[in-house]
Design an enzyme around this catalytic site. Structure first.
Site, mmCIF file in Angstrom:
data_model
loop_
_atom_site.group_PDB
_atom_site.id
_atom_site.type_symbol
_atom_site.label_atom_id
_atom_site.label_comp_id
_atom_site.label_asym_id
_atom_site.label_seq_id
_atom_site.Cartn_x
_atom_site.Cartn_y
_atom_site.Cartn_z
ATOM 1 N N ASP A 30 16.864 -1.021 75.743
ATOM 2 C CA ASP A 30 16.932 0.362 76.227
ATOM 3 C C ASP A 30 15.791 1.177 75.621
ATOM 4 O O ASP A 30 15.718 1.352 74.404
ATOM 5 C CB ASP A 30 18.276 0.978 75.830
ATOM 6 C CG ASP A 30 18.426 2.408 76.328
ATOM 7 O OD1 ASP A 30 19.025 2.590 77.395
ATOM 8 O OD2 ASP A 30 17.941 3.339 75.651
ATOM 9 N N TYR B 59 10.088 7.986 74.321
ATOM 10 C CA TYR B 59 9.999 7.226 73.069
ATOM 11 C C TYR B 59 8.576 6.757 72.788
ATOM 12 O O TYR B 59 8.260 6.350 71.680
ATOM 13 C CB TYR B 59 10.923 6.002 73.093
ATOM 14 C CG TYR B 59 12.384 6.280 73.301
ATOM 15 C CD1 TYR B 59 12.911 7.571 73.258
ATOM 16 C CD2 TYR B 59 13.263 5.232 73.555
ATOM 17 C CE1 TYR B 59 14.262 7.802 73.466
ATOM 18 C CE2 TYR B 59 14.611 5.453 73.761
ATOM 19 C CZ TYR B 59 15.103 6.742 73.721
ATOM 20 O OH TYR B 59 16.440 6.952 73.932
ATOM 21 N N LYS C 232 13.931 5.708 80.826
ATOM 22 C CA LYS C 232 14.453 7.029 81.192
ATOM 23 C C LYS C 232 13.296 7.969 81.494
ATOM 24 O O LYS C 232 12.242 7.902 80.847
ATOM 25 C CB LYS C 232 15.306 7.606 80.058
ATOM 26 C CG LYS C 232 16.364 6.659 79.525
ATOM 27 C CD LYS C 232 17.122 7.275 78.370
ATOM 28 C CE LYS C 232 17.868 6.221 77.586
ATOM 29 N NZ LYS C 232 16.993 5.404 76.732
ATOM 30 N N HIS D 25 16.891 11.479 81.922
ATOM 31 C CA HIS D 25 17.199 11.518 80.486
ATOM 32 C C HIS D 25 18.123 12.680 80.119
ATOM 33 O O HIS D 25 19.042 12.514 79.319
ATOM 34 C CB HIS D 25 15.898 11.587 79.681
ATOM 35 C CG HIS D 25 16.000 11.026 78.311
ATOM 36 N ND1 HIS D 25 14.941 10.442 77.657
ATOM 37 C CD2 HIS D 25 17.036 10.942 77.451
ATOM 38 C CE1 HIS D 25 15.320 10.043 76.457
ATOM 39 N NE2 HIS D 25 16.592 10.337 76.312
#
Length: 279
Positions: free
Chosen positions: A50, A55, A80, A113
């Site tokens: 994930d 990120y 996401k 998200h």
């Protein structure tokens, strides 16, 4: 220790795609460490990774997958949408960026998200997601941090029920009403911050259950997630901790254990409130 991958349960999403119930989260893993973490996880038996555009480590996820030697079709990959990429066209373009960074032709799950209700773009974003689903760029689409009101609006203004809703969920924030809505509408619950950033692990009940079952407090919490039906993906870059986290399929919590753990719910968040967070 490597867990046999067939010991990890798989849940069927509302479009027939199957998702491993346990995976690796790469939130806050530095980009330069991500490839090694993904390789270690896949070697340890993980088959679900994930990540997210925000990120900034999708490249490392893709590199780790390629270096692992595990066939792509055996790995479930989630990413996401970044908060600044909401909107129909932006969401489609952002997916192309993710696929390039990951080095993949498709992702298994693409999530909005955050709803960012003040921006009022998530319905248009969802329509873009529906196009990506039809085009095969994502095998399933879903949301993250959506409340019941956000989900009901999607139901009223689109033709596709989210496959999952990824929410903050741990013993101190069990979200029973949202989980009940998910169950009633065929939405799988995914849990982020499953250990409440470690805050819940000091509770005496967890120490008691850990001693009873010969496990760690973290393993007790992760087993609780699995038994109540959540998909869970604790974050770690430590090979030892990864193997410890996934070593939860050789015991079960009793009904009494589960009842006791339900008493830890305080409605306490460690993260942002989805009704007010605007990115």
């Amino acid at each position: 220790m490597t867990i046999e991958t067939n010991r990890v349960p798989q849940l069927e999403l509302n479009n027939g795609v199957r998702i491993p119930q346990f995976g690796l989260g790469v939130f806050q893993i530095p980009p330069e460490e991500t490839a090694a973490a993904v390789r270690e996880a896949l070697e340890a038996g993980y088959r679900h990774i994930d990540t997210a555009q925000m990120y900034r480590n999708e490249e490392g996820v893709g590199e780790g997958i390629r270096d692992s030697g595990v066939p792509r079709e055996e790995i479930f990959v989630t990413t996401k949408l970044a908060n600044d990429a909401q909107g129909h066209d932006n969401a489609i373009n952002a997916m192309e960026g993710s696929l390039q960074r990951l080095g993949l032709d498709y992702v298994d799950l693409y999530l909005i998200h955050w709803p960012l209700p003040g921006q009022d773009k998530y319905v248009g974003t969802w329509h873009g997601f529906e196009e990506l689903l039809r085009a095969g760029k994502a095998r399933a689409i879903g949301v993250s941090n959506f409340q019941v009101a956000h989900l009901e609006r999607l139901a009223a203004e689109s033709a596709t029920v989210p496959a999952v809703n990824q929410i903050e969920l741990h013993p101190a924030l069990q979200q029973p009403e949202l989980r009940a809505y998910h169950e009633a509408h065929g939405i799988v619950t995914e849990a982020w911050s499953p250990l409440a950033q470690g805050e819940v692990l000091e509770d005496p009940l967890l120490a008691e259950l850990a001693e009873k079952h010969g496990k760690t407090p973290a393993q007790i919490v992760l087993r609780w997630h699995v038994q109540i039906g959540n998909v869970v993906f604790p974050k770690s870059s430590s090979p030892k901790r990864m193997r410890e986290n996934i070593d939860i399929f050789d015991f079960s919590l009793s009904d009494g254990d589960l009842d006791a753990l339900s008493g830890l719910d305080e409605g306490r968040r460690t993260g942002f409130d989805p009704d007010t967070f605007e990115g």
